[in-house]
Design an enzyme around this catalytic site. Sequence first.
Site, PDB file in Angstrom:
ATOM      1  N   SER A 128       0.844  -1.203   0.000  1.00  0.00           N
ATOM      2  CA  SER A 128       0.000   0.000   0.000  1.00  0.00           C
ATOM      3  C   SER A 128       0.882   1.256   0.000  1.00  0.00           C
ATOM      4  O   SER A 128       1.612   1.475  -0.969  1.00  0.00           O
ATOM      5  CB  SER A 128      -0.970  -0.065   1.189  1.00  0.00           C
ATOM      6  N   HIS A 170      -4.208  -0.868  -4.224  1.00  0.00           N
ATOM      7  CA  HIS A 170      -5.653  -1.140  -4.032  1.00  0.00           C
ATOM      8  C   HIS A 170      -6.369  -0.842  -5.342  1.00  0.00           C
ATOM      9  O   HIS A 170      -7.426  -0.212  -5.370  1.00  0.00           O
ATOM     10  CB  HIS A 170      -6.252  -0.261  -2.917  1.00  0.00           C
ATOM     11  N   GLU A 197      -5.080  -5.480  -4.734  1.00  0.00           N
ATOM     12  CA  GLU A 197      -4.848  -6.020  -3.387  1.00  0.00           C
ATOM     13  C   GLU A 197      -4.420  -7.490  -3.449  1.00  0.00           C
ATOM     14  O   GLU A 197      -4.734  -8.202  -4.402  1.00  0.00           O
ATOM     15  CB  GLU A 197      -6.126  -5.891  -2.548  1.00  0.00           C
TER      16      GLU A 197
END
Lengths: 328, 328
Positions: A128, A170, A197
């Site tokens: 992330s 994401h 993800e």
Amino acid sequence: MPRGPLMIIGGAEDKLRRPTILKHFVAAAGGENARIAVIPTASSLGPEVVEVYDALFRKLGAADVVAVRPETREDSHDPDLARRLTEATGIFMTGGNQLKLSAIISGTPLADALVTANEAGTVIAGTSAGASIQSSHMVAFGGPGSTPKQRMTQVAAGLGLLQSSVIDQHFDQRNRYGRLLMIVSQSPQLLGIGVDEDTAAVVEVEDGHEIMSVVGKGAVAIFDPSRIVTNAYEAKRSSPLLASGVVLHVLPQGSRFDLSTRTLLPHVPAVDPGEAAEMAEAGRDLRQLARDIAADGVSPTNLRRRIARTTRRKSATTTAPDPDGASA
Amino acid sequence: MPRGPLMIIGGAEDKLRRPTILKHFVAAAGGENARIAVIPTASSLGPEVVEVYDALFRKLGAADVVAVRPETREDSHDPDLARRLTEATGIFMTGGNQLKLSAIISGTPLADALVTANEAGTVIAGTSAGASIQSSHMVAFGGPGSTPKQRMTQVAAGLGLLQSSVIDQHFDQRNRYGRLLMIVSQSPQLLGIGVDEDTAAVVEVEDGHEIMSVVGKGAVAIFDPSRIVTNAYEAKRSSPLLASGVVLHVLPQGSRFDLSTRTLLPHVPAVDPGEAAEMAEAGRDLRQLARDIAADGVSPTNLRRRIARTTRRKSATTTAPDPDGASA
């Protein structure tokens, strides 16, 4: 020692059931000899984020796990923290806020130690926020949406482990096509890399080329704007952008892509086990037939009978196609 | 008479405040001479859907609006309904369920009358379901998501007003990149066309080419899979697909795209009014200077002074850049 791999993880990597990506990281860091440094600075959580990764990496066989948690730029000048990176065989940056991570480490001796460790062979992974900061140009903020719109996102400077690129994460789950398209429309010298993800883009240098391979459940999307036609220099605030001629590559697990030439590496097609079994069986039958013919010189009538028998046997034993396969 | 235009509307077109798209349709249907046939068959609503469009089209100046609402395939064999299409100067298909519309009209004399009317010059517009049904191949069902996944959507046959294509709608708003990419991965002879809400792709034939122009607030995304490398023929159920080398064009209002050659038509850059005013002023100053020089043969010293004066005046009168512009 060649440069170490980069693992660019799109967030929400599976930690318990099928920790494919984290296993891959521990193996790349040396398996049972792995000494892992965790940088949780992006995170807004307390010590628990380190405790979780500490437990996971030890469970996956790592020898040692240490935290490297600067909370100020002053901390990032601490030689003891930098030494922990230098001594690690793998460095892992957690998720959180990439601008916080960047604000605290970018341009400090700690960031230099991280880049130097990677040049010396240490694998760097980040999920992330820890993925986004690896590119030369970093997504800072931005909203969701498939259509690129003027000013829907901003760019800051990243660590530059991967040059001439911008990484988003994401990617499928938060519908970020639009914001990555906006960035490459404004900066067509960059390659846009969007990671889903529980998916990682693993970048390794082979023969001087940066080769990306994909691991995990989702896909990595690449936007190559080399030949883009755009109005990004004149479009009004929040209006949709012209972005014509962008080449898109959606790459699931097992794909390999040359980031230096921006081309897909040859894809090895899957073999249908049913079809393979059938062909193997037919091959055995035909070889048997050839041996029979060579041994006793069968008559044309006998030959026809044997071929008919072989064909019947083959259709009776053909394996049913995989029910999950694409074709019936 | 050349073939009539197609208006492929991505749903939720503005009906009251800025009805750009509906205005465009009424004008294309003949303005105050427009006789519009509304086909509301896709809709699950009652007479109110016709009442709304009836009121809107009349308010925008149309002479007449009639409903053509078959509810069974039997109805679609009624010559009276077909005649209403033949007599219309514009045909509008509402949103709803495109499989319902297709189930009731496809392969009937009513659908033939619609296609024949378009060939004879009648403009055909459709929004949402009424957009999807215009392509040769029609999205039937499917979920959202940016990453293409095996079996995330299905295809049925459309009316084929636009050949070799598949049209999707609510494209940005419902995050439909994935499902359109899945379809073109499985059918690389098709062009994928994704239309945002309150946006229309207007297709007209010019010199034998189908030229698409974009009207409205969002964008039209085109996926050209001519050179795709994909594993769509072997990927397992619900796994992400390899779709490498798809050329993407995101086209906002004012863009023109040749669907026959799959190329963007030249883009006319916007002129910054501030910059234009500055250049016009500078041009006037320089012409005045040239006249002065020609008239009285100024000395080098006077010439330098005049140039300095001109430059000062120019910077004092330069218009400030547009605050909404892309650059400061």
